[in-house]
Motif scaffolding. Sequence first.
Motif, PDB file in Angstrom:
ATOM      1  N   GLN A   1       0.823  -1.203   0.000  1.00 64.85           N
ATOM      2  CA  GLN A   1       0.000   0.000   0.000  1.00 64.85           C
ATOM      3  C   GLN A   1       0.862   1.260   0.000  1.00 64.85           C
ATOM      4  O   GLN A   1       1.912   1.323   0.642  1.00 64.85           O
ATOM      5  CB  GLN A   1      -0.919   0.008   1.220  1.00 64.85           C
ATOM      6  CG  GLN A   1      -2.078  -0.968   1.120  1.00 64.85           C
ATOM      7  CD  GLN A   1      -3.047  -0.599   0.014  1.00 64.85           C
ATOM      8  OE1 GLN A   1      -3.664   0.459   0.019  1.00 64.85           O
ATOM      9  NE2 GLN A   1      -3.169  -1.490  -0.974  1.00 64.85           N
ATOM     10  N   ASP A   2       0.383   2.254  -0.729  1.00 64.12           N
ATOM     11  CA  ASP A   2       1.096   3.538  -0.849  1.00 64.12           C
ATOM     12  C   ASP A   2       0.751   4.410   0.361  1.00 64.12           C
ATOM     13  O   ASP A   2      -0.113   5.292   0.284  1.00 64.12           O
ATOM     14  CB  ASP A   2       0.680   4.219  -2.162  1.00 64.12           C
ATOM     15  CG  ASP A   2       1.349   5.566  -2.346  1.00 64.12           C
ATOM     16  OD1 ASP A   2       2.400   5.808  -1.701  1.00 64.12           O
ATOM     17  OD2 ASP A   2       0.822   6.389  -3.127  1.00 64.12           O
TER      18      ASP A   2
ATOM     19  N   ASP B   1      -3.547   0.239  -4.695  1.00 67.08           N
ATOM     20  CA  ASP B   1      -2.572   0.510  -3.627  1.00 67.08           C
ATOM     21  C   ASP B   1      -2.894   1.806  -2.880  1.00 67.08           C
ATOM     22  O   ASP B   1      -2.124   2.248  -2.029  1.00 67.08           O
ATOM     23  CB  ASP B   1      -1.147   0.550  -4.183  1.00 67.08           C
ATOM     24  CG  ASP B   1      -0.908   1.717  -5.137  1.00 67.08           C
ATOM     25  OD1 ASP B   1      -1.854   2.484  -5.433  1.00 67.08           O
ATOM     26  OD2 ASP B   1       0.237   1.864  -5.610  1.00 67.08           O
ATOM     27  N   GLN B   2      -4.062   2.404  -3.194  1.00 65.65           N
ATOM     28  CA  GLN B   2      -4.507   3.621  -2.513  1.00 65.65           C
ATOM     29  C   GLN B   2      -5.559   3.326  -1.442  1.00 65.65           C
ATOM     30  O   GLN B   2      -6.067   4.248  -0.804  1.00 65.65           O
ATOM     31  CB  GLN B   2      -5.090   4.609  -3.532  1.00 65.65           C
ATOM     32  CG  GLN B   2      -4.122   5.008  -4.635  1.00 65.65           C
ATOM     33  CD  GLN B   2      -2.895   5.698  -4.075  1.00 65.65           C
ATOM     34  OE1 GLN B   2      -2.999   6.731  -3.397  1.00 65.65           O
ATOM     35  NE2 GLN B   2      -1.719   5.152  -4.355  1.00 65.65           N
ATOM     36  N   TRP B   3      -5.882   2.069  -1.258  1.00 58.93           N
ATOM     37  CA  TRP B   3      -6.953   1.689  -0.321  1.00 58.93           C
ATOM     38  C   TRP B   3      -6.726   2.244   1.081  1.00 58.93           C
ATOM     39  O   TRP B   3      -7.594   2.905   1.656  1.00 58.93           O
ATOM     40  CB  TRP B   3      -7.064   0.162  -0.263  1.00 58.93           C
ATOM     41  CG  TRP B   3      -7.836  -0.378   0.898  1.00 58.93           C
ATOM     42  CD1 TRP B   3      -9.171  -0.217   1.139  1.00 58.93           C
ATOM     43  CD2 TRP B   3      -7.323  -1.174   1.979  1.00 58.93           C
ATOM     44  NE1 TRP B   3      -9.532  -0.876   2.305  1.00 58.93           N
ATOM     45  CE2 TRP B   3      -8.421  -1.473   2.840  1.00 58.93           C
ATOM     46  CE3 TRP B   3      -6.068  -1.682   2.299  1.00 58.93           C
ATOM     47  CZ2 TRP B   3      -8.264  -2.242   3.995  1.00 58.93           C
ATOM     48  CZ3 TRP B   3      -5.918  -2.455   3.443  1.00 58.93           C
ATOM     49  CH2 TRP B   3      -7.006  -2.719   4.274  1.00 58.93           C
ATOM     50  N   LEU B   4      -5.555   1.994   1.634  1.00 55.40           N
ATOM     51  CA  LEU B   4      -5.265   2.437   3.002  1.00 55.40           C
ATOM     52  C   LEU B   4      -5.327   3.961   3.096  1.00 55.40           C
ATOM     53  O   LEU B   4      -5.887   4.520   4.038  1.00 55.40           O
ATOM     54  CB  LEU B   4      -3.871   1.929   3.411  1.00 55.40           C
ATOM     55  CG  LEU B   4      -3.557   1.781   4.895  1.00 55.40           C
ATOM     56  CD1 LEU B   4      -2.334   0.884   5.085  1.00 55.40           C
ATOM     57  CD2 LEU B   4      -3.304   3.113   5.548  1.00 55.40           C
TER      58      LEU B   4
ATOM     59  N   LEU C   1     -16.497   6.332  -0.291  1.00 54.75           N
ATOM     60  CA  LEU C   1     -17.177   5.892  -1.509  1.00 54.75           C
ATOM     61  C   LEU C   1     -16.251   5.875  -2.718  1.00 54.75           C
ATOM     62  O   LEU C   1     -16.692   5.644  -3.841  1.00 54.75           O
ATOM     63  CB  LEU C   1     -18.372   6.814  -1.796  1.00 54.75           C
ATOM     64  CG  LEU C   1     -19.388   6.971  -0.667  1.00 54.75           C
ATOM     65  CD1 LEU C   1     -20.531   7.869  -1.111  1.00 54.75           C
ATOM     66  CD2 LEU C   1     -19.904   5.632  -0.200  1.00 54.75           C
ATOM     67  N   SER C   2     -14.987   6.105  -2.508  1.00 60.71           N
ATOM     68  CA  SER C   2     -14.035   6.145  -3.607  1.00 60.71           C
ATOM     69  C   SER C   2     -13.801   4.751  -4.181  1.00 60.71           C
ATOM     70  O   SER C   2     -13.664   3.778  -3.427  1.00 60.71           O
ATOM     71  CB  SER C   2     -12.697   6.714  -3.129  1.00 60.71           C
ATOM     72  OG  SER C   2     -11.688   6.513  -4.100  1.00 60.71           O
ATOM     73  N   PRO C   3     -13.731   4.605  -5.499  1.00 60.10           N
ATOM     74  CA  PRO C   3     -13.412   3.295  -6.087  1.00 60.10           C
ATOM     75  C   PRO C   3     -12.025   2.803  -5.699  1.00 60.10           C
ATOM     76  O   PRO C   3     -11.749   1.603  -5.776  1.00 60.10           O
ATOM     77  CB  PRO C   3     -13.517   3.549  -7.598  1.00 60.10           C
ATOM     78  CG  PRO C   3     -13.400   5.037  -7.756  1.00 60.10           C
ATOM     79  CD  PRO C   3     -13.979   5.635  -6.519  1.00 60.10           C
ATOM     80  N   ASN C   4     -11.162   3.717  -5.272  1.00 60.85           N
ATOM     81  CA  ASN C   4      -9.831   3.312  -4.814  1.00 60.85           C
ATOM     82  C   ASN C   4      -9.840   2.778  -3.387  1.00 60.85           C
ATOM     83  O   ASN C   4      -8.822   2.261  -2.916  1.00 60.85           O
ATOM     84  CB  ASN C   4      -8.859   4.493  -4.890  1.00 60.85           C
ATOM     85  CG  ASN C   4      -8.509   4.857  -6.306  1.00 60.85           C
ATOM     86  OD1 ASN C   4      -8.441   4.007  -7.179  1.00 60.85           O
ATOM     87  ND2 ASN C   4      -8.319   6.152  -6.556  1.00 60.85           N
TER      88      ASN C   4
END
Length: 366
Positions: free
Chosen positions: A64-65, A139-142, A243-246
Amino acid sequence: MLTILIAFVIIGLVNLGYYLGFFKFAFAPASENVRPKMLPVSVIICAKNEADNLRNFLPLILSQDHPDFEVVVINDASADETLEVIEEFEALDPRVKIVDVQNNEAFWANKKYALTLGIKKAKKPYLLFTDADCRPETDQWLKEMSAHFEDQKSIVLGYGGYLINTRSILNKLIRFETLFTAIQYFSYASWGKPYMGVGRNLAYTSEEFFAQNGFASHLHVKAGDDDLFVNQAANKFNTALCLSPNGITRSVPKEDLKSWFRQKRRHVSIATHYKREHKLMLGLFYSSQLLFWLLFMVLVFTTFWQVALAGLALRWIVQGTVFYHSGKKFNETDLFWIFPFLELFLIWAQLGIFIANLFSKPTHWK
């Protein structure tokens, strides 16, 4: 027959009112412009016999980034190589922390006991939960989930979907049920009445956890570490929506109807422990769904068949709008084209689950 028609109109309007209320969520922006805060986060994963899934998905968590996070992996008395796999990752990456839980007679098969030990092990003040069979969409989930923590916002609800298999009808049913549930808990939260979240993608602060005395009020319930905690702790002031798709995670879905049915029985049994107002709101919605179809099937064979079809058409237009725009947020738009079939199947499956749970209750989290 006139009485049935009047009942059909009233029930239809009640059910339609819910779907019109879902518009607020369906048309809400994806909140992609939330500014990342780079908060210190502990990702917490409770694993029971998940050796293969950890090998596949833990690298995606570790990549994760985000500059400041650890991953606390709890081995909940696994009978496979789960502990060995976690130890392999720990040797390679100091961000991996192990909690090895042995069977405890007082807390046998209780995920909340294992999670509590993991939370106590966590060194970071912001906790992000997912499952061992989950993978982040990006990799933007966190970064996306943690960005929603603010001074008053101590709980963040995310979307936990399932891996997509376009050739499987069961996969579509599982994903539709998941999307349908998400539409409801996101919508209720947007109305200021949050009632649940999913442990596949849920975050809250350690301060909030200890302020609620952890899972103490529902420790006797084998499952429900996610939705019962949210039901207890969340309110219109402290709950945020990602609610972001990332910010999506996806899990490995069940591969046969029997396994899915057993999983949903466990989930549904937890709802009986919700707050009364939530049980009333959810009960009215599901009752109106079932009664609408029962009354429709009666009226369609009478002289009022045109009214019945008009009511169904109006309902499908409103429903379709909700499902399409909600599905766009989470890359589930393929479900839109067959939602009438999926909804009917789901209604009868839920009725079967409710009846089965009247006779016996699920007792283990896995």
